[in-house]
Design a protein around this motif. Structure first.
Motif, short mmCIF file in Angstrom:
data_model
loop_
_atom_site.label_atom_id
_atom_site.label_comp_id
_atom_site.label_asym_id
_atom_site.label_seq_id
_atom_site.Cartn_x
_atom_site.Cartn_y
_atom_site.Cartn_z
N ALA A 28 3.99 2.45 3.76
CA ALA A 28 4.14 2.62 5.22
C ALA A 28 2.78 2.62 5.92
O ALA A 28 2.64 2.06 7.02
CB ALA A 28 4.88 3.91 5.51
N CYS A 29 1.73 3.21 5.29
CA CYS A 29 0.42 3.32 5.95
C CYS A 29 -0.05 1.95 6.44
O CYS A 29 -0.56 1.82 7.56
CB CYS A 29 -0.61 3.95 5.03
N CYS A 30 0.13 0.92 5.63
CA CYS A 30 -0.42 -0.38 5.97
C CYS A 30 0.65 -1.32 6.55
O CYS A 30 0.35 -2.14 7.42
CB CYS A 30 -1.10 -0.99 4.75
N ALA A 31 1.91 -1.17 6.09
CA ALA A 31 2.99 -2.01 6.63
C ALA A 31 3.11 -1.75 8.14
O ALA A 31 3.23 -2.68 8.95
CB ALA A 31 4.29 -1.70 5.92
N ASN A 261 -9.59 6.80 2.89
CA ASN A 261 -8.77 5.79 2.23
C ASN A 261 -7.54 5.47 3.09
O ASN A 261 -7.05 6.34 3.82
CB ASN A 261 -8.32 6.36 0.88
N HIS A 262 -7.03 4.25 2.98
CA HIS A 262 -5.86 3.87 3.80
C HIS A 262 -4.67 4.82 3.64
O HIS A 262 -3.88 4.98 4.56
CB HIS A 262 -5.43 2.43 3.50
N THR A 263 -4.57 5.46 2.47
CA THR A 263 -3.45 6.36 2.21
C THR A 263 -3.72 7.79 2.67
O THR A 263 -2.84 8.65 2.57
CB THR A 263 -3.16 6.41 0.70
ZN LIG Z 1 -2.11 1.39 2.68
#
Ligand SMILES: [Zn+2]
Ligand SMILES: [Zn+2]
Length: 292
Positions: A28-31, A261-263
């Motif tokens: 979900a973080c990047c989508a 970090n992206h997460t």
């Molecule tokens: Zn991500």
């Protein structure tokens, strides 16, 4: 009290090397970010000397083009192709910190002897490996070596200390910077090992600084399900908050988290951001300014 500050410093990105959205991440973080167009750039700083007009860039990230455009817009200064800034400083040889140098090469900007300030080990890495080596041999960058423990003056009057920090050093050593202006001192420490591994490291880094950007790659490890935290050499946000709780409560806003970090939930969860800020720490924002 009269403010005699001379340098404006802007945060041009606050994420870990991969940015957000992160290549290949379907969580979900990047989508969500792909859907909304949200972009988080890898961490970098821009400096503007209001007296000489000179600009400096700290870290040449894979997002160097939009970050330089941001710096020029924020400083109200137009760079030119062959000299977009007067100096570049790089902490170490990990992709998110130096890969943007390709944009200064023959095929793109072909910069004209752009001064580049790095440690001797980082300089050797650049000279020994293509495509970085051709930047040096073609004169697109002029490498200035600064030993850890020493300082340099990349733009007029701005003193920058190079401070050795422990990190995963496969290709070069790693440094943090202290930027010293007439009014204030700012720490830039985007990549370091866990504080517990090195006695006194956090205290040394924070000594005599007014603003401290520190490595906050992960929040509490929940974003790394199934991986051993001992193999991930970064301080967790919760560890930094534990180690520095009293000082942060006494001087709120000094410690500002970057390199997420992206997460990392600090990039996504407003309840976590509030919790961090209630404790006197801060999740840094892209575009924020400090004057030195
Ligand atoms: Zn991500
Ligand atoms: Zn990094």
């Amino acid at each position: 009290m009269k403010d005699e500050s001379r340098y404006d410093v802007w945060l041009l990105g606050r994420s870990q090397d991969g940015g957000l959205p992160h290549v290949g991440c379907m969580q979900a973080c990047c989508a969500e970010a792909r859907k909304t167009g949200r972009r988080e750039y890898p961490c970098a700083l821009g400096v503007h000397d209001r007296v000489s007009g000179a600009l400096a860039l700290i870290e040449a990230t894979p997002a160097v083009e939009p970050q330089l455009a941001m710096l020029h817009a924020l400083a109200g200064v137009s760079g030119c192709v062959r000299r977009p800034v007067e100096a570049v400083l790089i902490t170490h040889a990990h992709i998110g910190h130096y890969a943007g140098l390709v944009q200064f090469g023959e095929e793109v900007a072909a910069t004209d002897h752009l001064p580049l300030f790095v440690t001797p080990q980082m300089a050797n890495f650049l000279r020994a490996n293509q495509p970085w080596a051709q930047l040096v041999t073609y004169g697109q960058v002029d490498v200035h070596e600064v030993d850890p423990g020493k300082s340099c003056e990349p733009i007029p009057g701005l003193e920058v200390d190079f401070i050795a920090v422990p990190h995963r050093d496969e290709h070069s050593d790693t440094v943090a910077f202290k930027l010293r202006g007439p009014e204030r001192t700012l720490l830039w420490a985007p990549d370091v090992d866990q504080w517990g591994r090195h006695d006194g490291l956090l205290a040394d880094l924070l000594d005599d600084v007014d603003v401290a950007y520190v490595d906050a790659t992960f929040y509490d490890g929940r974003e790394l399900s199934g991986r051993d935290l001992d193999g991930i050499p970064h301080p967790l946000i919760v560890e930094t908050m534990d180690a520095w709780a009293d000082q942060a409560a006494a001087r709120p806003g000094v410690i500002r988290f970057i390199h997420m970090n992206h997460t990392n939930p600090a990039l996504h969860d407003s309840a976590i951001v509030e919790k961090i800020e209630r404790a006197g720490f801060c999740v840094a924002s892209m575009g924020e300014r400090h004057s030195l």
